[in-house]
Design a protein around this motif. Sequence first.
Motif, mmCIF file in Angstrom:
data_model
loop_
_atom_site.group_PDB
_atom_site.id
_atom_site.type_symbol
_atom_site.label_atom_id
_atom_site.label_comp_id
_atom_site.label_asym_id
_atom_site.label_seq_id
_atom_site.Cartn_x
_atom_site.Cartn_y
_atom_site.Cartn_z
ATOM 1 N N UNK A 117 19.942 -11.619 16.227
ATOM 2 C CA UNK A 117 19.437 -10.537 15.393
ATOM 3 C C UNK A 117 19.432 -9.206 16.134
ATOM 4 N N UNK A 118 19.978 -9.168 17.327
ATOM 5 C CA UNK A 118 19.988 -7.941 18.102
ATOM 6 C C UNK A 118 21.276 -7.188 17.820
ATOM 7 N N UNK A 119 21.153 -6.027 17.192
ATOM 8 C CA UNK A 119 22.311 -5.220 16.836
ATOM 9 C C UNK A 119 22.359 -3.956 17.678
ATOM 10 N N UNK A 214 7.161 -4.791 7.242
ATOM 11 C CA UNK A 214 8.449 -4.276 6.770
ATOM 12 C C UNK A 214 9.547 -5.307 6.981
ATOM 13 N N UNK A 215 10.351 -5.582 5.952
ATOM 14 C CA UNK A 215 11.472 -6.508 6.128
ATOM 15 C C UNK A 215 12.586 -5.864 6.936
ATOM 16 N N UNK A 222 14.956 -1.643 10.030
ATOM 17 C CA UNK A 222 13.675 -1.819 9.347
ATOM 18 C C UNK A 222 13.697 -1.060 8.032
ATOM 19 N N UNK A 223 13.373 -1.743 6.937
ATOM 20 C CA UNK A 223 13.336 -1.098 5.629
ATOM 21 C C UNK A 223 12.138 -0.161 5.557
ATOM 22 N N UNK A 238 7.395 -1.986 -2.521
ATOM 23 C CA UNK A 238 8.737 -1.434 -2.658
ATOM 24 C C UNK A 238 9.254 -0.947 -1.311
ATOM 25 N N UNK A 239 10.460 -1.370 -0.941
ATOM 26 C CA UNK A 239 11.083 -0.952 0.310
ATOM 27 C C UNK A 239 12.491 -0.433 0.010
ATOM 28 N N UNK A 240 12.932 0.527 0.798
ATOM 29 C CA UNK A 240 14.270 1.087 0.599
ATOM 30 C C UNK A 240 15.039 1.106 1.915
ATOM 31 N N UNK A 241 16.353 1.143 1.803
ATOM 32 C CA UNK A 241 17.215 1.198 2.976
ATOM 33 C C UNK A 241 17.036 2.540 3.685
ATOM 34 N N UNK A 242 16.895 2.564 4.999
ATOM 35 C CA UNK A 242 16.707 3.836 5.716
ATOM 36 C C UNK A 242 17.925 4.744 5.675
ATOM 37 N N UNK A 243 19.081 4.197 5.278
ATOM 38 C CA UNK A 243 20.305 5.003 5.228
ATOM 39 C C UNK A 243 20.583 5.568 3.843
ATOM 40 N N UNK A 244 19.794 5.168 2.847
ATOM 41 C CA UNK A 244 20.071 5.592 1.485
ATOM 42 C C UNK A 244 19.855 7.092 1.274
#
Length: 276
Positions: A117-119, A214-215, A222-223, A238-244
Motif C-alpha cells: 500500500x506504499x505509493x 478517512x478512507x 487520503x480522501x 461524504x468523502x471526495x477525491x483530493x484531486x477532483x
Amino acid sequence: MITDLVDYLNNNLLIAHYCGFDISIPLPSYWTFDRFLKNFDNGVLSDIMKSQVQFLAKKGTVDTSFIGLDSTPIATNTSQNNPKSFLSNKFKPDHQPKADNDCKLGVHTASNQTNEKKFEFYWGYKNHVLVDCISGLPVYEMTTTANVSDSVVALDILSDTHSFLPITECTFLADKGYDVKNIYNQVKELYEGECIIPLNKRNTKNPKLLPQGNPVCEAGLAMWKDGKFSGRNRTLHKFCCPLKSSKDADCPCHHKNFLMVKSTVAAPNTLPFLMI
C-alpha cells in the motif's frame, strides 16, 4: 542517468573500447550524449532491436513460449523529484516541471507484494519491456509518459511484437497491474495462449481507513471529508477525491470511477461512506 553512463565508461575503459570509443583520447562528455539522445531518431534504434531479436530467434536463443511484461519508472531530472524537496505542491498535476514539458505525473508501488500500500509519486515516464522469461532477454520495449497505465499499452505491445515475432501459444506472465479482462481475452482468442496474472483485489468492500476515519483510495491518497447527512436511521459520511478540485488532474492509478459522479462503499464496524 547520463552522468552515471559517463562515470561508468570513464572507470571501465575496456568496456568503452568494446563499445567503439577511442580510449586514447577523452571520452564524449555529458553534453555530447545529451545531444545524441535529443537528436537521434528513436525509430532507428527500434529497427536495430527488432533485427537483433529476429536474429536471436533464428539461432534459438530467444523464443516466445514464456513471455513476461512489466514497466519501470523513469524519473525526470527535476527538483520536484528530489526527495529532499519539501514543496507542498511539487506533485500537483497542474504544477508541470519547467525542466521537461512532456513528462507527466505518475505513481508506483514500493514493491510487487500483493498487499503493498506504499505509493510513491514522481514526474517522468515509464519503460514497458516484454522479455523472454527463459533467456531473460528483452524482445520489445515501449516508453510512455508516467500517467499511462500498464494495462492500457499491454495489448499494443503484444500486437507489435506479434507483427515481427509470432507469440502464438505463448504463456504470458505479468503482475496484478495487468489483471484486465481484455488482456485475458486477446491472449486466449487471438494468440491461443494463456495468462498467469495474480488477481488485483480492486473495488473491495473493506477500504483502508486512517485513524481519523478517512478512507484511503487505491492510489494511496487520503480522501477528503466533505460533509455528512442522516436518513433512514443511519448517517452517511461524504468523502471526495483530493484531486477532483484540479481541472487537469488525472487519477494516478487510473481508477475507473475517477470520472464518475459518485459511488458508494461501506466497511464493517463503520458508518457507510459516500465517495465522489
